[in-house]
Motif scaffolding. Structure first.
Motif, short mmCIF file in Angstrom:
data_model
loop_
_atom_site.label_atom_id
_atom_site.label_comp_id
_atom_site.label_asym_id
_atom_site.label_seq_id
_atom_site.Cartn_x
_atom_site.Cartn_y
_atom_site.Cartn_z
N VAL A 34 0.81 -1.22 0.00
CA VAL A 34 0.00 0.00 0.00
C VAL A 34 0.84 1.26 0.00
O VAL A 34 0.31 2.37 -0.12
N GLY A 35 2.16 1.12 0.13
CA GLY A 35 3.01 2.30 0.12
C GLY A 35 4.47 1.93 0.31
O GLY A 35 4.80 0.82 0.74
N ALA A 36 5.37 2.89 -0.02
CA ALA A 36 6.80 2.70 0.15
C ALA A 36 7.41 3.99 0.64
O ALA A 36 7.15 5.06 0.08
N ALA A 37 8.21 3.92 1.70
CA ALA A 37 8.78 5.10 2.33
C ALA A 37 10.30 5.08 2.21
O ALA A 37 10.92 4.02 2.27
N ALA A 38 10.89 6.27 2.06
CA ALA A 38 12.33 6.39 1.90
C ALA A 38 13.06 6.63 3.21
O ALA A 38 14.30 6.64 3.24
N ASP A 39 12.33 6.84 4.31
CA ASP A 39 12.94 7.00 5.62
C ASP A 39 11.88 6.79 6.68
O ASP A 39 10.69 6.62 6.37
N GLY A 40 12.31 6.80 7.94
CA GLY A 40 11.38 6.53 9.02
C GLY A 40 10.30 7.57 9.18
O GLY A 40 9.15 7.23 9.53
N ASP A 53 -1.41 -3.33 7.62
CA ASP A 53 -1.38 -4.39 8.62
C ASP A 53 0.04 -4.62 9.12
O ASP A 53 0.25 -4.89 10.31
N VAL A 54 1.02 -4.53 8.21
CA VAL A 54 2.41 -4.82 8.54
C VAL A 54 3.32 -3.80 7.85
O VAL A 54 3.06 -3.42 6.71
N VAL A 55 4.36 -3.37 8.55
CA VAL A 55 5.40 -2.54 7.96
C VAL A 55 6.69 -3.35 7.91
O VAL A 55 7.12 -3.91 8.93
N LEU A 56 7.31 -3.44 6.72
CA LEU A 56 8.65 -4.01 6.59
C LEU A 56 9.63 -2.85 6.75
O LEU A 56 9.68 -1.96 5.90
N MET A 57 10.40 -2.84 7.84
CA MET A 57 11.15 -1.66 8.26
C MET A 57 12.66 -1.88 8.21
O MET A 57 13.20 -2.78 8.87
N ASP A 58 13.34 -1.04 7.43
CA ASP A 58 14.79 -1.00 7.49
C ASP A 58 15.18 -0.25 8.78
O ASP A 58 14.37 0.49 9.35
N LEU A 59 16.41 -0.43 9.24
CA LEU A 59 16.83 0.24 10.47
C LEU A 59 17.67 1.48 10.23
O LEU A 59 17.41 2.53 10.83
N ARG A 60 18.66 1.40 9.37
CA ARG A 60 19.57 2.53 9.15
C ARG A 60 19.00 3.41 8.05
O ARG A 60 19.18 3.15 6.87
N MET A 61 18.30 4.47 8.47
CA MET A 61 17.67 5.40 7.52
C MET A 61 17.88 6.82 8.00
O MET A 61 18.02 7.07 9.21
N PRO A 62 17.87 7.81 7.09
CA PRO A 62 18.05 9.21 7.49
C PRO A 62 16.80 9.78 8.15
O PRO A 62 15.74 9.16 8.15
N ARG A 63 16.97 10.95 8.72
CA ARG A 63 15.92 11.72 9.42
C ARG A 63 15.43 10.97 10.65
O ARG A 63 15.74 11.36 11.78
N VAL A 64 14.65 9.91 10.47
CA VAL A 64 14.20 9.09 11.60
C VAL A 64 14.59 7.65 11.29
O VAL A 64 14.23 7.12 10.24
#
Length: 246
Positions: A34-40, A53-64
């Motif tokens: 449903v979406g794709a984000a470039a940072d936290g 329902d679920v977020v697949l989350m990278d850890l090392r990202m800028p801003r947040v």
């Protein structure tokens, strides 16, 4: 939940990785991106907009970064689960992510089947941890001797002494004490949560009803001040509460 579609948001600052994950998820049955984000920070905003329902989350990202984004998402949208998908499986990445509320943790060498399983696991209330992460948790436990807490709240021990083929008392209990006033039965339930079992599987393993399992979980969550199963997993390994035999 048969036939239900799981709505997933992807957060990763590397464009090629993010687009690759989105493409991979698009090939998996029962999953809708449903979406794709470039940072936290963008991930938090898109969760507010799309309620995945679920977020697949990278850890090392800028801003947040991913840990702080996970903390914000879980606080504002507790119905949205977070599965970390990162290059790193070191302690400095793993434990903060679990403590922030992530219920799953995969490294980026995971295949489509493993990612799909982790998403399904967290949706069903289990922990979606990769075999490598589970091994690291066990290694971390073996590196530090278990600290025994004062012996309190250890009533209700019938059926927990470890008959052949049945449940065994957690290692911390056998070492002589349980933290935060946990009973042996509550520690057994916690150890099975740490193994990634669902409520139904725990009930089957302990030969009790799911309602009884839920009661034990509510009690142990209150005693240990954890908010969800991922934090419970971290707590279990931190305190040596596992079903591993000596």
């Amino acid at each position: 939940m048969n036939g239900a579609v799981t709505r997933v948001l992807v957060a990763d600052d590397q464009t090629v990785v993010r687009e690759g994950i989105v493409m991979l998820l698009g090939l998996l049955p029962g999953i809708e991106v449903v979406g794709a984000a470039a940072d936290g920070e963008e991930a938090v905003a898109l969760v507010e907009r799309h309620h995945p329902d679920v977020v697949l989350m990278d850890l090392r990202m800028p801003r947040v970064d991913g840990v702080e984004a996970t903390r914000r998402i879980r606080a504002a949208h507790p119905q949205t689960e977070v599965v970390v998908l990162t290059t790193y499986a070191d302690d400095e990445s793993l434990f903060p992510a679990l403590q922030a509320g992530a219920r799953g943790y995969l490294t980026k060498d995971a295949g489509g089947e493993e990612i799909a399983k982790a998403i399904a696991d967290v949706r069903s209330g289990a922990a979606g941890l990769s075999p490598q992460v589970q091994l690291r948790l066990l290694e971390r436990l073996s590196e530090s001797p278990v600290k025994s807490a004062p012996n309190s709240g250890t009533s209700g021990t019938s059926g927990t002494s470890g008959s052949p083929g049945g449940p065994t008392a957690p290692t911390a209990a056998r070492a002589g004490g349980l933290p935060d006033g946990l009973t042996v039965r509550e520690a057994e339930v916690l150890a099975l949560i740490a193994e990634g079992l669902s409520n139904a599987e725990i009930a089957q393993r302990l030969f009790v009803s799911q309602a009884t399992v839920k009661t034990h979980i509510n009690n142990l969550f209150a005693k240990t001040a954890v908010r969800d199963r991922a934090q419970a997993v971290a707590y279990a390994f931190r305190h040596g509460i596992t079903g591993t035999q000596q």
